[in-house]
Design an enzyme around this catalytic site. Structure first.
Site, PDB file in Angstrom:
ATOM      1  N   LYS A 295       0.789  -1.154   0.011  1.00 50.04           N
ATOM      2  CA  LYS A 295       0.187  -0.126  -0.107  1.00 50.04           C
ATOM      3  C   LYS A 295       0.821   1.443  -0.126  1.00 50.04           C
ATOM      4  CE  LYS A 295      -4.053  -2.127   2.272  1.00 50.04           C
ATOM      5  NZ  LYS A 295      -5.162  -1.879   3.465  1.00 50.04           N
TER       6      LYS A 295
ATOM      7  N   TYR B 182     -12.568  -2.116  -4.046  1.00 54.90           N
ATOM      8  CA  TYR B 182     -13.034  -2.282  -2.729  1.00 54.90           C
ATOM      9  C   TYR B 182     -14.558  -2.440  -2.452  1.00 54.90           C
ATOM     10  CZ  TYR B 182      -8.261  -2.279  -0.493  1.00 54.90           C
ATOM     11  OH  TYR B 182      -7.161  -2.912  -0.001  1.00 54.90           O
TER      12      TYR B 182
ATOM     13  N   PHE C 203     -15.638   3.586   6.435  1.00 59.08           N
ATOM     14  CA  PHE C 203     -14.278   3.916   6.421  1.00 59.08           C
ATOM     15  C   PHE C 203     -13.978   3.693   4.660  1.00 59.08           C
ATOM     16  CE2 PHE C 203     -14.043  -0.667   7.877  1.00 59.08           C
ATOM     17  CZ  PHE C 203     -13.774  -1.222   6.528  1.00 59.08           C
TER      18      PHE C 203
ATOM     19  N   ARG D 207      -1.602 -14.335   4.813  1.00 59.74           N
ATOM     20  CA  ARG D 207      -2.320 -13.792   5.671  1.00 59.74           C
ATOM     21  C   ARG D 207      -1.516 -13.923   7.085  1.00 59.74           C
ATOM     22  NH1 ARG D 207      -7.011 -12.061   4.380  1.00 59.74           N
ATOM     23  NH2 ARG D 207      -7.920 -12.028   6.563  1.00 59.74           N
TER      24      ARG D 207
ATOM     25  N   THR E 156      -5.208  -7.190  10.807  1.00 60.66           N
ATOM     26  CA  THR E 156      -5.508  -5.926   9.843  1.00 60.66           C
ATOM     27  C   THR E 156      -4.883  -4.830  10.869  1.00 60.66           C
ATOM     28  OG1 THR E 156      -7.478  -7.058   9.028  1.00 60.66           O
ATOM     29  CG2 THR E 156      -7.277  -4.701   9.021  1.00 60.66           C
TER      30      THR E 156
ATOM     31  N   ARG F 290       2.675  -6.337   9.260  1.00 58.15           N
ATOM     32  CA  ARG F 290       1.940  -5.278   9.861  1.00 58.15           C
ATOM     33  C   ARG F 290       2.350  -4.901  11.270  1.00 58.15           C
ATOM     34  NH1 ARG F 290      -3.786  -7.771   7.507  1.00 58.15           N
ATOM     35  NH2 ARG F 290      -3.962  -6.257   5.676  1.00 58.15           N
TER      36      ARG F 290
ATOM     37  N   GLU G 299      -9.481 -11.006  -7.723  1.00 59.21           N
ATOM     38  CA  GLU G 299      -8.625  -9.960  -7.419  1.00 59.21           C
ATOM     39  C   GLU G 299      -7.400 -10.019  -8.391  1.00 59.21           C
ATOM     40  OE1 GLU G 299      -9.594  -8.761  -2.849  1.00 59.21           O
ATOM     41  OE2 GLU G 299      -7.760  -9.545  -3.163  1.00 59.21           O
TER      42      GLU G 299
END
Ligand code: CMP
Length: 139
Positions: free
Chosen positions: A10, A50, A58, A86, A92, A103, A127
């Protein structure tokens, strides 16, 4: 079985020059990067990608953020790639992410959380097809 998943590095991570460090985490976990490109999404494209989240509070923040800078979209391949990715990403919310995960180490917040990964094999197929043609994936 050998599986593929869609990963996105990202804008918070590309901005901080973390592409290589994140890719190293994938490769160390046995995931192969079989397709990869750096692109800039429009807000419209981010909204399409998305779309399942469009009713969430959000959604605006998420899609503006995803269009705010370059992203690296990639296909990761390996044994149980969806689940493995994952695990490597971590939860998340970086506050809940296990030590050593991407993360936990790099994410700034639940929104600016450095990576996206498909949540199931069927989602992964959709995706991957959103970003890549078959010719661009070299296993
Ligand atoms: P991702 O795996 O890309 O899929 C949906 C994203 O929505 C998720 O990662 C988070 O980055 C983001 N998200 C989830 N909850 C929030 C929130 N409360 N505020 C902003 N973004 C969020």
């Amino acid at each position: 079985a050998t599986e593929r998943t869609l990963s996105i590095i990202k804008p918070d991570a590309t901005r901080r020059n973390l592409t290589g460090k994140i890719n190293a985490k994938f490769e160390e976990a046995g995931l192969r990067i079989v397709a990869q490109k750096r692109i800039r999404l429009s807000v419209d494209q981010a909204q399409q990608f998305y779309a399942v989240h469009k009713e969430r509070p959000f959604f605006g923040e998420l899609t503006e953020f995803m269009a705010s800078g370059p992203v690296v979209v990639q296909v990761l391949e390996g044994e149980g790639a969806v689940q493995k990715n994952r695990q490597v990403m971590g939860a998340t919310n970086p506050k809940d992410a296990a030590p050593g995960t991407i993360r936990a180490e790099f994410a700034e917040s639940v929104g600016e959380n450095s990576v996206h990964g498909s949540d199931a094999p069927e989602t992964a197929r959709e995706e991957i097809a959103f970003f890549f043609s078959g010719l661009e994936i070299v296993g």
